[in-house]
Structures are given as structure tokens and as C-alpha cells.
Design an enzyme around this catalytic site. Structure first.
Site, short mmCIF file in Angstrom:
data_model
loop_
_atom_site.label_atom_id
_atom_site.label_comp_id
_atom_site.label_asym_id
_atom_site.label_seq_id
_atom_site.Cartn_x
_atom_site.Cartn_y
_atom_site.Cartn_z
N ARG A 103 0.84 -1.20 0.00
CA ARG A 103 0.00 0.00 0.00
C ARG A 103 0.87 1.24 0.00
O ARG A 103 1.83 1.33 0.75
CB ARG A 103 -0.84 0.06 1.28
CG ARG A 103 -1.87 -0.98 1.40
CD ARG A 103 -2.95 -0.60 2.37
NE ARG A 103 -2.48 -0.16 3.68
CZ ARG A 103 -3.28 0.24 4.65
NH1 ARG A 103 -4.58 0.27 4.44
NH2 ARG A 103 -2.81 0.61 5.81
N THR A 107 -1.71 7.46 -0.28
CA THR A 107 -2.97 7.30 -1.02
C THR A 107 -3.72 6.04 -0.59
O THR A 107 -4.91 5.91 -0.87
CB THR A 107 -2.70 7.16 -2.53
OG1 THR A 107 -1.96 5.93 -2.74
CG2 THR A 107 -1.91 8.33 -3.07
N ASP A 199 0.36 -3.32 12.31
CA ASP A 199 0.90 -3.68 10.99
C ASP A 199 1.38 -5.13 11.01
O ASP A 199 2.39 -5.45 11.63
CB ASP A 199 2.06 -2.73 10.62
CG ASP A 199 2.46 -2.90 9.17
OD1 ASP A 199 2.75 -4.05 8.76
OD2 ASP A 199 2.47 -1.91 8.44
N ASP A 202 5.00 -5.83 9.61
CA ASP A 202 6.06 -5.34 10.51
C ASP A 202 6.16 -6.18 11.78
O ASP A 202 7.26 -6.48 12.25
CB ASP A 202 5.81 -3.87 10.88
CG ASP A 202 6.17 -2.93 9.75
OD1 ASP A 202 6.89 -3.35 8.82
OD2 ASP A 202 5.74 -1.76 9.79
C1 PRP Z 1 -0.82 -4.78 4.46
C2 PRP Z 1 -1.56 -6.09 4.51
C3 PRP Z 1 -2.36 -6.07 3.24
C4 PRP Z 1 -2.71 -4.61 3.11
C5 PRP Z 1 -4.12 -4.43 3.58
O1 PRP Z 1 0.28 -4.86 3.65
O2 PRP Z 1 -0.72 -7.21 4.62
O3 PRP Z 1 -1.65 -6.53 2.11
O4 PRP Z 1 -1.81 -3.89 3.96
O5 PRP Z 1 -4.52 -3.13 3.40
P1 PRP Z 1 -5.59 -2.70 2.31
O6 PRP Z 1 -6.73 -3.67 2.46
O7 PRP Z 1 -5.97 -1.31 2.73
O8 PRP Z 1 -4.97 -2.74 0.96
P2 PRP Z 1 1.33 -3.66 3.49
O9 PRP Z 1 0.98 -2.82 2.33
O10 PRP Z 1 1.49 -2.95 4.80
O11 PRP Z 1 2.66 -4.42 3.09
P3 PRP Z 1 3.54 -5.48 3.92
O12 PRP Z 1 2.81 -6.79 3.90
O13 PRP Z 1 4.81 -5.52 3.17
O14 PRP Z 1 3.72 -4.96 5.33
N1 URA Z 2 -2.29 -3.44 7.04
C1 URA Z 2 -1.97 -3.91 8.26
O1 URA Z 2 -0.96 -4.63 8.42
N2 URA Z 2 -2.76 -3.58 9.29
C2 URA Z 2 -3.85 -2.82 9.16
O2 URA Z 2 -4.54 -2.56 10.17
C3 URA Z 2 -4.16 -2.34 7.88
C4 URA Z 2 -3.38 -2.68 6.83
#
Ligand code: PRP
Ligand code: URA
Length: 208
Positions: A103, A107, A199, A202
């Protein structure tokens, strides 16, 4: 929310408490995430069709079964990786594809950076794995990609879903059933799920 399936189990409630607690360390977080993913794997596969055939036990002939359809697991990088091993332990014959989507923090729209999926995706049961369904942007984009590559039967398995995320998947992918271990209240202004667990990527990989 007609395509939404809340997976309800006492052990899920216990493990979600561990996952939600901000004081849970990385190791306990990963272990709890894996246990919840195992229960999800059982639930998601509950209606899988079987082939039957004859086998012989040491004593006599009987009927045996195997899965009638190939299964392809597709974790959304990074956080989806934390669900893969639990699913593979329950469905060891599954193949694994990968989709890299992150994400944009401003945005909240998804940016894709990696795709690799097996060839037979058009005839397989495809299970998209991502612990978090927040705005639904990443999930919807991943499903668009999979369908463009020929996927027909897709399921989305997550740990925590928001009402907004479920609505978006339902609007853009009405054919996809969403299985989640929790349905949370809402999103905050940064697109994080409330109460949520923070997160997931993370906390799993120690990059806080
Ligand atoms: C997180 C999560 C999803 C997304 C969900 O990933 O694992 O993929 O956000 O959010 P959304 O429904 O609003 O799209 P992130 O983009 O933080 O990447 P990561 O897995 O590398 O931490
Ligand atoms: N991605 C995450 O990891 N946690 C949230 O709450 C939303 C998006």
C-alpha cells in the site's frame, strides 16, 4: 456481506487476543498467526471436492480419497507469507504463487512489484492469503491480477477484516468468498483496522 464467512472458534479468540496485544513479541506473534491460519485452512477446505478410488489396507480393500482439484496458495507479500506454512501443513499438495503488493502509505492505493503464479491456475482452487483486509485495495488488486492470469475459482483467507474491505471485495469480486477469523469495527484515517492488531507485516518480520 453475503460472501463473508466469519470463522468462529474458541482457539481463534484466544490467539487473536495474543495477536492484538501490543506487548506480544515477534516470536509469539508468529506462532499465534500460524495457529489461526491452520484453523482457517481447515475451514476454507471444508467443501473441497474429492476423487474416490480403491486402496488396500493391510487387511482388505476399501475406498480412498484425494483432492479432485489442484490448490494454489497465493500469499500477498509480505504479510501473507506468514500464513503459507500453516496452509501447506494442512494441504501439502498445494502449489504456491506469489504476489508482491504494497500500500502507498499516503494514497492507501496498492502498488504491485512482483508476480509469479503456477501455470494451472485456471483449473485450480486459488486461495489468496493476506492476514489483513483493510480498505480492500490490496486484496481487490491481487484478485484482478489472478483473474487476468486465468484464475476462475478464488477464495480470500484473512485473519482480520474491516467492513469497508469486505464491501469493496464484494463490490469488485462478487464471486469471491472471504473467510476471516475476525470482523473488526472500522478503519482509522490511515487505513488501519480498529481495533486490529497493527501492521501485520512489521510485527511478523520485526521491521517496526
Ligand atoms: C498490508 C496487509 C495487506 C494490506 C491491507 O500490507 O498485509 O496486504 O496492507 O490493506 P488494504 O486492504 O488497505 O490494501 P502492506 O501494504 O502494509 O505491506 P507489507 O505486507 O509488506 O507490510
Ligand atoms: N495493514 C496492516 O498490516 N494492518 C492494518 O490494520 C491495515 C493494513
Amino acid at each position: 456481506m453475503k460472501n463473508f464467512h466469519l470463522v468462529d472458534h474458541p482457539l481463534i479468540k484466544r490467539d487473536l487476543t495474543i495477536l492484538r496485544n501490543k506487548n506480544t513479541d515477534q516470536n509469539f506473534f508468529r506462532m499465534a498467526l500460524k495457529r489461526v491460519s491452520s484453523i482457517l485452512a481447515f475451514e476454507v477446505s471444508k467443501n473441497f471436492k474429492l476423487n474416490s478410488f480403491e486402496i488396500e489396507t493391510p487387511l482388505e480393500k476399501t475406498t480412498g480419497y484425494d483432492l479432485a482439484q489442484d490448490v494454489v496458495l497465493v500469499p500477498v507479500l509480505r504479510a501473507g507469507l506468514s500464513m503459507v506454512n500453516a496452509f501447506l501443513e494442512i494441504i501439502p499438495e498445494a502449489k504456491v504463487g506469489h504476489i508482491g503488493i504494497q500500500r502507498n502509505e499516503i494514497t492507501l492505493e496498492p502498488i504491485d512489484y512482483y508476480y509469479k503464479t503456477p501455470k494451472n491456475i485456471d483449473i485450480a482452487k486459488v486461495i489468496l492469503l493476506d492476514p489483513m483486509l483493510a480498505t480492500g485495495g490490496s486484496g481487490a488488486a491481487a484478485l484482478n491480477f489472478l483473474k487476468k492470469r486465468g484464475a476462475v475459482e478464488c477464495i480470500f483467507a484473512c485473519l482480520v477484516a474491516s467492513p469497508q474491505g469486505i464491501e469493496r471485495i464484494e463490490a469488485e469480486h462478487p464471486d469471491v468468498r472471504v473467510y476471516s477469523a475476525a470482523l473488526d469495527r472500522t478503519l482509522n484515517e490511515k487505513g488501519y483496522i480498529l481495533p486490529g492488531l497493527g501492521d501485520a507485516g512489521d510485527r511478523t518480520f520485526g521491521t517496526l
